[in-house]
Write a protein that holds these residues in place. Structure first.
Motif, short mmCIF file in Angstrom:
data_model
loop_
_atom_site.label_atom_id
_atom_site.label_comp_id
_atom_site.label_asym_id
_atom_site.label_seq_id
_atom_site.Cartn_x
_atom_site.Cartn_y
_atom_site.Cartn_z
N ALA A 59 79.98 1.06 29.96
CA ALA A 59 78.88 0.39 29.30
C ALA A 59 78.67 0.91 27.74
CB ALA A 59 77.64 1.07 30.12
N PRO A 60 78.52 0.16 26.89
CA PRO A 60 78.17 0.86 25.46
C PRO A 60 77.10 1.64 25.60
CG PRO A 60 78.34 -1.66 25.61
CD PRO A 60 78.25 -1.18 27.05
N GLY A 94 81.05 -1.41 21.76
CA GLY A 94 80.71 -0.29 22.44
C GLY A 94 82.18 0.46 22.81
N SER A 95 82.12 1.97 22.56
CA SER A 95 83.19 2.80 22.86
C SER A 95 84.41 2.20 22.42
CB SER A 95 83.43 3.00 24.56
OG SER A 95 83.74 1.82 25.27
N ILE A 96 84.35 2.28 21.01
CA ILE A 96 85.52 1.64 20.14
C ILE A 96 86.84 2.48 20.56
CG2 ILE A 96 86.41 1.25 17.81
CD1 ILE A 96 83.12 1.17 16.92
N ASP A 97 87.98 1.36 20.68
CA ASP A 97 89.05 1.96 20.92
C ASP A 97 90.45 1.23 19.91
OD1 ASP A 97 89.17 3.46 23.69
OD2 ASP A 97 88.25 1.96 24.24
N THR A 98 91.34 2.03 19.52
CA THR A 98 92.29 1.44 18.59
C THR A 98 92.95 -0.11 19.28
OG1 THR A 98 94.03 2.80 19.64
CG2 THR A 98 92.96 3.78 17.90
N TYR A 99 93.14 -0.32 20.17
CA TYR A 99 93.65 -1.32 21.08
C TYR A 99 92.64 -2.65 20.91
CZ TYR A 99 91.70 0.66 25.23
OH TYR A 99 90.77 1.22 26.25
N ASN A 100 91.34 -2.43 20.43
CA ASN A 100 90.48 -3.70 20.25
C ASN A 100 90.70 -4.34 19.02
OD1 ASN A 100 87.86 -1.47 21.51
ND2 ASN A 100 89.30 -2.76 22.66
N SER A 101 90.64 -5.38 18.95
CA SER A 101 90.38 -6.20 17.63
C SER A 101 89.54 -7.53 17.68
CB SER A 101 91.95 -6.97 17.30
OG SER A 101 92.36 -7.83 18.02
N LEU A 102 89.17 -7.88 16.49
CA LEU A 102 88.08 -8.98 16.30
C LEU A 102 88.50 -9.91 15.28
CD1 LEU A 102 84.92 -10.05 16.90
CD2 LEU A 102 84.57 -8.82 14.74
N ASP A 103 88.45 -11.10 15.48
CA ASP A 103 88.85 -12.10 14.51
C ASP A 103 87.60 -12.82 14.23
OD1 ASP A 103 91.72 -11.58 14.21
OD2 ASP A 103 92.12 -13.08 15.85
N GLY A 117 89.80 -1.50 15.99
CA GLY A 117 89.38 -0.46 16.20
C GLY A 117 89.83 0.88 15.62
N SER A 118 91.05 0.59 15.02
CA SER A 118 91.68 1.75 14.20
C SER A 118 90.84 1.88 12.91
CB SER A 118 93.27 1.46 14.12
OG SER A 118 93.42 0.35 13.57
N MET A 119 90.57 0.94 12.29
CA MET A 119 89.90 0.72 11.03
C MET A 119 88.36 1.59 11.05
SD MET A 119 90.42 -3.22 10.11
CE MET A 119 89.81 -3.28 8.58
N LEU A 120 88.01 1.85 12.49
CA LEU A 120 86.76 2.70 12.72
C LEU A 120 86.93 3.85 13.30
CD1 LEU A 120 84.66 -0.56 13.66
CD2 LEU A 120 84.60 0.50 11.39
N ASP A 126 85.08 7.01 23.15
CA ASP A 126 83.98 7.97 23.61
C ASP A 126 82.74 7.11 23.86
OD1 ASP A 126 81.81 9.63 23.88
OD2 ASP A 126 82.85 11.10 22.46
N GLN A 127 82.30 7.23 24.99
CA GLN A 127 81.29 6.23 25.60
C GLN A 127 79.79 6.67 25.02
OE1 GLN A 127 81.35 5.81 29.83
NE2 GLN A 127 83.62 5.69 29.64
N GLY A 128 79.71 7.97 24.69
CA GLY A 128 78.41 8.52 24.10
C GLY A 128 78.02 8.90 22.60
N ALA A 129 79.14 8.96 21.94
CA ALA A 129 79.01 9.31 20.45
C ALA A 129 78.56 7.93 19.64
CB ALA A 129 80.18 9.98 20.39
N GLY A 130 77.81 8.40 18.44
CA GLY A 130 77.27 7.20 17.83
C GLY A 130 78.46 6.85 17.18
N ILE A 131 79.33 7.59 16.86
CA ILE A 131 80.57 7.18 15.86
C ILE A 131 81.42 6.08 16.42
CG2 ILE A 131 81.86 9.04 16.52
CD1 ILE A 131 81.57 8.09 13.01
N THR A 132 81.45 6.37 17.74
CA THR A 132 82.36 5.27 18.49
C THR A 132 81.82 4.03 19.31
OG1 THR A 132 82.46 6.64 20.27
CG2 THR A 132 84.50 6.80 18.83
N ASN A 133 80.40 4.09 18.99
CA ASN A 133 79.75 2.92 19.70
C ASN A 133 78.60 2.35 18.10
OD1 ASN A 133 79.57 2.91 22.71
ND2 ASN A 133 79.79 5.08 21.90
#
Length: 198
Positions: A59-60, A94-103, A117-120, A126-133
Motif C-alpha cells: 500500500a502507498p 507509492g513505494s518507488i522502486d528502480t524497476y518502475n517506469s512511467l511513459d 524510479g531510478s530518477m527519484l 520503502d513503504q513508509g518514507a516520504g522520500i520513496t512515496n
C-alpha cells in the motif's frame, strides 16, 4: 520539491509525502480506484486493484483505500490510462522502486517523457518514507497535450493512486471566454461614451 525537466517541453516535479500531499491547485481527482473513473478516463492492460499490502503490492504510505498497481507477475506488466487532452496530471507513486517506469503520452500516443524510479532516489521501495512515496506533477508544454500515462513494472509492483488532472479547455469554452471578454469591453466602452454625453 525536486524539479526535473524532459528533453521536450513536458516537465515534472515531485513532492515527497507519507501520506499523499494531494493534487495541485486546479486539478480534480479523476481516478481513485474506490469510485468509477471520471468520464473519458479508462485503463487497458495489466492493471490490478487492491487495498492494504499483499504479496504482490505494498500500500502507498498512508493509503487505507484501494489503489492500482502493475507487476511483472501480471500479463502484460503494464497498464495505460487513456485521458482527454490534458494540460496537467498528477498521481501518488507509492513505494518507488528502480524497476518502475512511467511513459507520458501525447497526441497520437507518442511518448513525450519517460520517468523511471531510478530518477527519484533512493527508489528502494520503502513503504513508509516520504522520500520513496511521492506525488508526481506533470505539465504539458506550449502546444502539447497529455493524452495518457503508461505504468510499467519489471519487478514486484508499481503502486499508484489518486490520479488528478486539469483538462485543456475545449474550443467552445475558449470562444465563450473570448466573447465574454468582448462583452465586458463593449459595456465598459459604452459606459464611457454615455458619461461624456451627459
Amino acid at each position: 520539491m525536486l524539479p526535473l525537466t524532459a528533453a521536450q517541453a513536458v516537465t515534472f516535479i515531485t513532492a515527497a509525502g507519507a501520506p499523499d500531499p494531494g493534487p495541485a491547485m486546479g486539478q480534480t481527482i479523476v481516478v481513485d480506484f474506490d469510485n468509477p473513473n471520471a468520464p473519458g478516463y479508462s485503463f487497458t492492460g495489466g492493471l490490478a486493484i487492491t487495498s492494504g499490502t499483499t504479496g504482490s503490492a505494498a500500500a502507498p504510505a498512508g493509503d487505507m483505500t484501494s489503489y492500482g498497481y502493475v507487476s511483472s507477475a501480471l500479463t502484460p506488466n503494464s497498464a495505460t490510462l487513456s485521458t482527454p487532452n490534458l494540460r496537467s496530471i498528477s498521481f501518488y507513486w507509492g513505494s518507488i522502486d528502480t524497476y518502475n517506469s512511467l511513459d507520458v503520452l501525447g497526441a497520437g500516443g507518442v511518448t513525450l517523457l519517460t520517468i523511471t524510479g531510478s530518477m527519484l532516489p533512493p527508489a528502494n521501495g520503502d513503504q513508509g518514507a516520504g522520500i520513496t512515496n511521492r506525488r508526481v506533477f506533470i505539465t504539458a508544454g506550449a502546444g502539447e497535450v497529455i493524452t495518457g500515462l503508461t505504468f510499467t513494472s519489471t519487478g514486484v509492483a508499481y503502486e499508484f493512486d489518486d490520479i488528478a488532472a486539469s483538462a485543456v479547455p475545449e474550443p467552445a469554452t475558449w470562444a465563450m471566454l473570448i466573447a465574454g471578454f468582448g462583452m465586458v469591453g463593449f459595456a465598459s466602452r459604452r459606459r464611457k461614451v454615455t458619461r461624456v454625453l451627459n
